[in-house]
Design a protein around this motif. Structure first.
Motif, PDB file in Angstrom:
ATOM      1  N   VAL A   1       0.854  -1.188   0.000  1.00 37.08           N
ATOM      2  CA  VAL A   1       0.000   0.000   0.000  1.00 37.08           C
ATOM      3  C   VAL A   1       0.888   1.235   0.000  1.00 37.08           C
ATOM      4  N   ARG A   2       0.646   2.128  -0.934  1.00 36.87           N
ATOM      5  CA  ARG A   2       1.409   3.374  -1.018  1.00 36.87           C
ATOM      6  C   ARG A   2       0.777   4.398  -0.079  1.00 36.87           C
ATOM      7  N   ILE A   3       1.533   4.748   0.953  1.00 43.30           N
ATOM      8  CA  ILE A   3       0.999   5.623   1.994  1.00 43.30           C
ATOM      9  C   ILE A   3       1.732   6.951   2.000  1.00 43.30           C
ATOM     10  N   GLY A   4       0.985   8.021   2.238  1.00 45.30           N
ATOM     11  CA  GLY A   4       1.547   9.355   2.380  1.00 45.30           C
ATOM     12  C   GLY A   4       1.414   9.826   3.813  1.00 45.30           C
TER      13      GLY A   4
ATOM     14  N   THR B   1       7.853  -3.488   7.371  1.00 41.27           N
ATOM     15  CA  THR B   1       6.890  -4.406   6.784  1.00 41.27           C
ATOM     16  C   THR B   1       6.832  -4.253   5.269  1.00 41.27           C
ATOM     17  N   PRO B   2       6.723  -5.354   4.526  1.00 43.09           N
ATOM     18  CA  PRO B   2       6.599  -5.266   3.067  1.00 43.09           C
ATOM     19  C   PRO B   2       5.209  -4.849   2.613  1.00 43.09           C
ATOM     20  N   TRP B   3       4.295  -4.693   3.543  1.00 49.67           N
ATOM     21  CA  TRP B   3       2.923  -4.338   3.194  1.00 49.67           C
ATOM     22  C   TRP B   3       2.741  -2.849   2.926  1.00 49.67           C
ATOM     23  N   LEU B   4       3.709  -2.036   3.283  1.00 49.26           N
ATOM     24  CA  LEU B   4       3.590  -0.586   3.124  1.00 49.26           C
ATOM     25  C   LEU B   4       4.774  -0.012   2.369  1.00 49.26           C
ATOM     26  N   GLU B   5       4.502   1.023   1.591  1.00 52.11           N
ATOM     27  CA  GLU B   5       5.541   1.808   0.937  1.00 52.11           C
ATOM     28  C   GLU B   5       5.301   3.281   1.261  1.00 52.11           C
TER      29      GLU B   5
ATOM     30  N   ASP C   1      -3.097  13.450  -4.748  1.00 50.72           N
ATOM     31  CA  ASP C   1      -2.097  12.649  -5.457  1.00 50.72           C
ATOM     32  C   ASP C   1      -2.699  11.289  -5.817  1.00 50.72           C
ATOM     33  N   PRO C   2      -2.884  10.994  -7.105  1.00 49.88           N
ATOM     34  CA  PRO C   2      -3.551   9.741  -7.483  1.00 49.88           C
ATOM     35  C   PRO C   2      -2.736   8.488  -7.187  1.00 49.88           C
ATOM     36  N   SER C   3      -1.447   8.642  -6.931  1.00 53.64           N
ATOM     37  CA  SER C   3      -0.614   7.464  -6.658  1.00 53.64           C
ATOM     38  C   SER C   3      -0.671   7.029  -5.199  1.00 53.64           C
ATOM     39  N   ILE C   4      -1.277   7.857  -4.342  1.00 58.39           N
ATOM     40  CA  ILE C   4      -1.335   7.581  -2.907  1.00 58.39           C
ATOM     41  C   ILE C   4      -2.656   6.903  -2.571  1.00 58.39           C
ATOM     42  N   GLU C   5      -2.574   5.766  -1.889  1.00 56.66           N
ATOM     43  CA  GLU C   5      -3.770   5.004  -1.526  1.00 56.66           C
ATOM     44  C   GLU C   5      -4.262   5.296  -0.109  1.00 56.66           C
TER      45      GLU C   5
END
Length: 335
Positions: free
Chosen positions: A7-10, A29-33, A67-71
């Motif tokens: 998940v791409r987090i800001g 964790t590999p679950w977050l970027e 930002d459309p890239s941020i979930e």
């Protein structure tokens, strides 16, 4: 390793807790970027992005939300802004991990009912994901200390800087809002119950107007009590004891467990005073902020739902409101 796309987090603001604790935790964790960071000042955002190796800096929170890239976003701003920013981010389609407390009071928290369908929301109580608290709850549930009767908590630090946000009541400062939430949330977690009534004693700083020493009793019914004291002008200390009919559990560093280090809880069967027969239980090294972020991301990916949503945050704020009311009236307040 997760086979799911992270998940791409800001990150909304460059607050100390984000820079020093939560972002490093997310990276375990590999679950977050961690894909972006925002500040109301673009230069501040860029400086933080470079220091933290974050690829994108935004000069406003609104730009991050757009930002459309941020979930998803993590919100560690002052307490009085949590609900407004949560709703703004959610309306932009972002899932929200908001720092505690979720709001300024219960009425403020109830505005979270307007969260759009499909948005994952979590109030950031990282302690609920730490193995030491999961083990403590397991021991209670399996009868390791008999019939559970009481939890006793102490949590304090010393901070007399008038410029610090935690000493500004208009922004939701004060010990009860900052650290009093932790004894409450862990008691709710271990007892698996909600308090029926509370009574509180609150000392206010004559200059700041924030509570610098707060003690409370929470009656959970069925013979279960939480008693706690929190202080913001007291020597740094924290400890929790959960006491039952045949034993007690001592959580040694209950709230600020050191990241990526083993932790210890102590099980005392009560056969000898002075800890002579105490058993130490060592829990594996972890980062509780990372575990919280991972649970948040798994819920977003549909792997495992969260056991908490905005309604849990409303319950917490009702408890805080009741303690404040009791502190003013000197009476028990029912919930």
């Amino acid at each position: 390793m997760s086979t799911h796309k992270p998940v791409r987090i800001g990150v909304v603001s460059t607050a100390n807790i984000a820079r020093e604790k939560v972002i490093p935790g997310f990276r375990t964790t590999p679950w977050l970027e961690v894909a972006a960071i925002a500040s109301r000042n673009i230069d501040t955002a860029k400086t933080a992005a470079v220091a933290l190796d974050i690829p994108v800096a935004h000069g406003s929170y609104e730009a991050l939300f757009a930002d459309p890239s941020i979930e998803a976003v993590y919100i560690p701003t002052p307490n009085d802004s949590h609900v407004d920013l949560t709703l703004a981010a959610a309306r932009a389609g972002k899932h929200v991990l908001s720092e505690k407390p979720a709001a300024m009071n219960a009425a403020d928290a109830e505005r979270l009912a307007a969260l759009p369908p499909g948005i994952v929301y979590l109030e950031a109580f990282m302690v609920r994901f730490h193995p030491q608290w999961l083990k403590t709850r397991e021991l209670v549930r399996t009868g390791a200390i008999g019939r559970v009767a009481a939890a006793q908590s102490f949590f304090s630090y010393f901070l007399d800087d008038p410029a610090n946000i935690r000493n500004k009541p208009e922004n939701g400062g004060g010990g009860l809002w900052d650290i009093g939430v932790y004894p409450i949330v862990t008691a709710r977690f271990v007892f698996d119950a909600e308090p029926k009534r509370v009574i509180g004693l609150i000392e206010l700083d004559k200059t700041f107007g924030t509570d610098v020493l707060t003690s409370a009793i929470l009656d959970f019914g069925e013979g279960r009590h939480l008693t706690f004291t929190v202080g913001t002008q007291t020597v740094p200390h924290q400890r929790v004891n959960v006491v039952g009919s045949t034993g007690r559990i001592e959580v040694v560093i209950p709230f600020n467990a050191p990241p990526m280090q083993e932790t210890v809880i102590r099980l005392d069967r009560g056969t000898a005073l002075g800890d002579a027969k105490i058993e130490e239980i060592t829990l594996p090294a972890c980062d509780q902020y990372g575990l919280q972020g991972e649970a948040f991301a798994k819920a977003i990916r549909g792997v495992e739902p969260l056991p908490y949503d905005y309604r849990d945050a409303v319950k917490m704020m009702k408890i805080l409101d009741a303690i404040v009311e009791s502190g003013k009236t000197g009476r028990w307040v029912s919930l």
